[in-house]
Enzyme design. Structure first.
Site, PDB file in Angstrom:
ATOM      1  N   ASP A 123       0.808  -1.056  -0.051  1.00  0.00           N
ATOM      2  CA  ASP A 123       0.132  -0.111  -0.004  1.00  0.00           C
ATOM      3  C   ASP A 123       0.800   1.297  -0.029  1.00  0.00           C
ATOM      4  OD1 ASP A 123      -2.371  -1.343   0.153  1.00  0.00           O
ATOM      5  OD2 ASP A 123      -2.273  -1.340   2.498  1.00  0.00           O
ATOM      6  N   ASP A 141      -7.327  -1.230  -4.384  1.00  0.00           N
ATOM      7  CA  ASP A 141      -8.251  -1.003  -3.369  1.00  0.00           C
ATOM      8  C   ASP A 141      -9.175   0.141  -4.157  1.00  0.00           C
ATOM      9  OD1 ASP A 141      -7.069  -2.611  -1.673  1.00  0.00           O
ATOM     10  OD2 ASP A 141      -6.015  -1.034  -0.871  1.00  0.00           O
TER      11      ASP A 141
END
Length: 166
Positions: A123, A141
């Protein structure tokens, strides 16, 4: 579903598969580039007090729930892909629904690839909005959230049954 109908649906959804693969590639490429230029936990503020690039490895889900239980998310991802592919053949075949399935599947596939090959999801998008520091996330995401949102719209519009929408 008859074999001829299945072939027809697969042919109609080729663009969906192409978009899903495109999302997978863009997400994997962005994660790889971030890891080339930044170290783990390094943060670079792009817009002060709003957006930073912060490198994080997540072994759980959103908000790091079930941290260190990647296998749970591997199982859920595989099940979700199977369910999505099944539903893709029953929803009305239109641009919004094709984009919805492509985004959701592409995002799930990319995060699944991270979990399978790395043991964690990479991330790097870090936002602070109105004083709240949101969990760090990635392009996959965003694609998943967008896809689910579009699928919810399709359900509310009654486009979740192909035979009702010919």
């Amino acid at each position: 579903m008859q074999f001829d109908t299945l072939i027809e649906v697969i042919n109609l959804n080729k663009k969906t598969y192409i978009i899903a693969v495109f999302i997978l590639i863009v997400d994997q490429l962005s994660k790889s580039l971030i890891e080339v230029y930044f170290k783990l936990h390094e943060s670079f503020c792009v817009i002060k007090d709003f957006f930073c690039v912060t490198v994080a490895h997540n072994t759980g889900g959103a908000w790091s729930i079930f941290n260190n239980y990647s296998y749970i998310f591997i199982i859920f991802s595989i099940l979700a892909l199977g369910i999505l592919i099944r539903f893709m053949f029953s929803f009305k075949n239109n641009l919004r629904n094709n984009i919805a399935f492509a985004c959701t599947c592409g995002g799930i596939l990319s995060n699944l690839a991270d979990r399978l090959f790395l043991g964690y999801v990479r991330d790097f998008l870090d936002f602070k909005i109105l004083g709240y520091d949101y969990p760090i996330f990635n392009i996959a995401d965003i694609a998943i959230v967008l896809g689910v949102f579009l699928l919810i719209i399709a359900i509310f519009k009654g486009e979740d049954k192909r035979e009702n929408n010919k």
